[in-house]
Scaffold this motif. Structure first.
Motif, PDB file in Angstrom:
ATOM      1  N   ASP A  51       0.825  -1.208   0.000  1.00 37.62           N
ATOM      2  CA  ASP A  51       0.000   0.000   0.000  1.00 37.62           C
ATOM      3  C   ASP A  51       0.860   1.258   0.000  1.00 37.62           C
ATOM      4  O   ASP A  51       0.551   2.242  -0.694  1.00 37.62           O
ATOM      5  CB  ASP A  51      -0.919   0.008   1.223  1.00 37.62           C
ATOM      6  CG  ASP A  51      -2.042  -1.013   1.115  1.00 37.62           C
ATOM      7  OD1 ASP A  51      -2.315  -1.460  -0.020  1.00 37.62           O
ATOM      8  OD2 ASP A  51      -2.634  -1.363   2.150  1.00 37.62           O
ATOM      9  N   GLU A  54       2.370   1.774  -3.394  1.00 33.31           N
ATOM     10  CA  GLU A  54       1.355   2.280  -4.311  1.00 33.31           C
ATOM     11  C   GLU A  54       1.152   3.772  -4.124  1.00 33.31           C
ATOM     12  O   GLU A  54       1.043   4.522  -5.102  1.00 33.31           O
ATOM     13  CB  GLU A  54       0.031   1.543  -4.078  1.00 33.31           C
ATOM     14  CG  GLU A  54      -1.057   1.937  -5.066  1.00 33.31           C
ATOM     15  CD  GLU A  54      -2.326   1.127  -4.883  1.00 33.31           C
ATOM     16  OE1 GLU A  54      -3.351   1.508  -5.487  1.00 33.31           O
ATOM     17  OE2 GLU A  54      -2.300   0.132  -4.138  1.00 33.31           O
ATOM     18  N   TYR A  57       4.091   5.675  -5.757  1.00 33.71           N
ATOM     19  CA  TYR A  57       3.967   5.801  -7.207  1.00 33.71           C
ATOM     20  C   TYR A  57       2.833   6.752  -7.591  1.00 33.71           C
ATOM     21  O   TYR A  57       2.931   7.466  -8.602  1.00 33.71           O
ATOM     22  CB  TYR A  57       3.756   4.430  -7.841  1.00 33.71           C
ATOM     23  CG  TYR A  57       4.985   3.553  -7.788  1.00 33.71           C
ATOM     24  CD1 TYR A  57       6.194   4.005  -8.308  1.00 33.71           C
ATOM     25  CD2 TYR A  57       4.950   2.290  -7.199  1.00 33.71           C
ATOM     26  CE1 TYR A  57       7.339   3.224  -8.245  1.00 33.71           C
ATOM     27  CE2 TYR A  57       6.090   1.502  -7.131  1.00 33.71           C
ATOM     28  CZ  TYR A  57       7.281   1.974  -7.657  1.00 33.71           C
ATOM     29  OH  TYR A  57       8.402   1.199  -7.587  1.00 33.71           O
ATOM     30  N   GLU A  58       1.774   6.788  -6.801  1.00 32.85           N
ATOM     31  CA  GLU A  58       0.689   7.729  -7.067  1.00 32.85           C
ATOM     32  C   GLU A  58       1.172   9.168  -6.915  1.00 32.85           C
ATOM     33  O   GLU A  58       0.808  10.045  -7.701  1.00 32.85           O
ATOM     34  CB  GLU A  58      -0.482   7.465  -6.110  1.00 32.85           C
ATOM     35  CG  GLU A  58      -1.270   6.202  -6.445  1.00 32.85           C
ATOM     36  CD  GLU A  58      -2.349   5.916  -5.420  1.00 32.85           C
ATOM     37  OE1 GLU A  58      -2.326   6.564  -4.342  1.00 32.85           O
ATOM     38  OE2 GLU A  58      -3.204   5.061  -5.681  1.00 32.85           O
TER      39      GLU A  58
END
Length: 281
Positions: A51, A54, A57-58
């Motif tokens: 998580d 993620e 990268y977001e």
């Protein structure tokens, strides 16, 4: 041209204030430390959960979600922030500011900036706010503790560095509504690191105040090192001090991009990354 991306995921350490004025604590002469920077970076990435990766990268690609600011939710967080501030014992500068101008310190719009900077985590926002007043007093003095810093508050040396363009915000935001800060070592001409930090403080606060979009979406940093022959140790130490200041200012460091075309400076850039993110003190 090569680039390195590193999400600004570093969090406040619960109110433990780093030393802004400490000299000589960053040893860049250790060859083993320089050689192991890739291992440091790899270890940091490997320590993240799926998580967390993620979210990193977001942030890098500008698709991270911001907190929904329902009026009732914001009001409850402001009340909780007041409670967290009361719990912190070591807050001399904050208490002085509160004495000088309760209206300034308790302004909901001012406090909401700190909540936004830490995604409405009231404990982290309270620690950031305490540090904000501490560093503001160190850099500008008590007489400017409860006032907006303007160009008139900068010294002639500060103004010379400000006009160098070594640390500046671009006129336009990125496509995700994030303010873009551009840093360039070759342009610096400050005489003291205090002078440089005052210009950094002024620049960041000027970019944030009265800009809800930048407060919500954060700031993207670009370290431009194209055609640079070396990264000076003093510049890396300056970045450490800037990072300490930034951890007290009410903004979210969304992402940092390192742009370069000289492979020889990559080890130094790795150290710059680690220092900027607080992995190496």
């Amino acid at each position: 041209m090569q680039g390195v991306d590193f999400s600004g995921r570093r969090q406040q350490n619960g109110g433990c204030k780093p030393y802004l004025c400490r000299d000589g604590d960053l040893d860049l002469s250790d060859a083993s430390a320089i050689a192991n920077t890739d291992k440091y970076l790899a270890r940091e990435l490997q320590s993240l959960s799926i998580d967390e990766l993620e979210r990193v990268y977001e942030e890098i690609h500008g698709v991270a979600k911001t907190v929904e600011e329902d009026p009732k939710f914001v009001e409850e967080k402001l009340e909780s922030l007041e409670g967290e501030l009361k719990k912190i014992k070591d807050k001399t500068a904050y208490e002085r500011a509160l004495f000088l101008s309760p209206r300034y310190v308790r302004d909901p719009l001012f406090r909401k900036m700190f909540l936004r900077a830490d995604s409405f985590d009231v404990r982290k926002a309270a620690a950031r706010m305490i540090n904000y007043f501490q560093y503001k007093m160190e850099l500008f003095g008590e007489e400017k503790l409860v006032k907006k810093i303007t160009l008139e508050d900068l010294t002639p040396d500060d103004m010379d560095e400000l006009m160098s363009g070594s640390f500046q915000f671009l006129e336009e935001k990125d496509r995700c509504g994030r303010a873009v800060c551009f840093l360039m070592q070759r342009l610096v001409r400050y005489k003291t690191w205090q002078s440089k930090l005052r210009t950094v403080w002024y620049s960041i606060m000027s970019a944030l105040e009265n800009d809800d979009e930048a407060q919500k979406n954060g700031i993207v940093n670009i370290y431009y090192s194209v055609d640079l022959g070396s990264i000076e140790p003093l510049y890396i130490d300056l970045v450490r001090r800037i990072r300490i200041i930034n951890d007290s200012l009410p903004y979210r460091n969304a992402c940092t991009h390192y742009c370069y075309n000289n492979p020889a400076i990559q080890p130094a850039l790795n150290i710059l990354q680690l220092v900027a993110e607080g992995v190496m003190e």
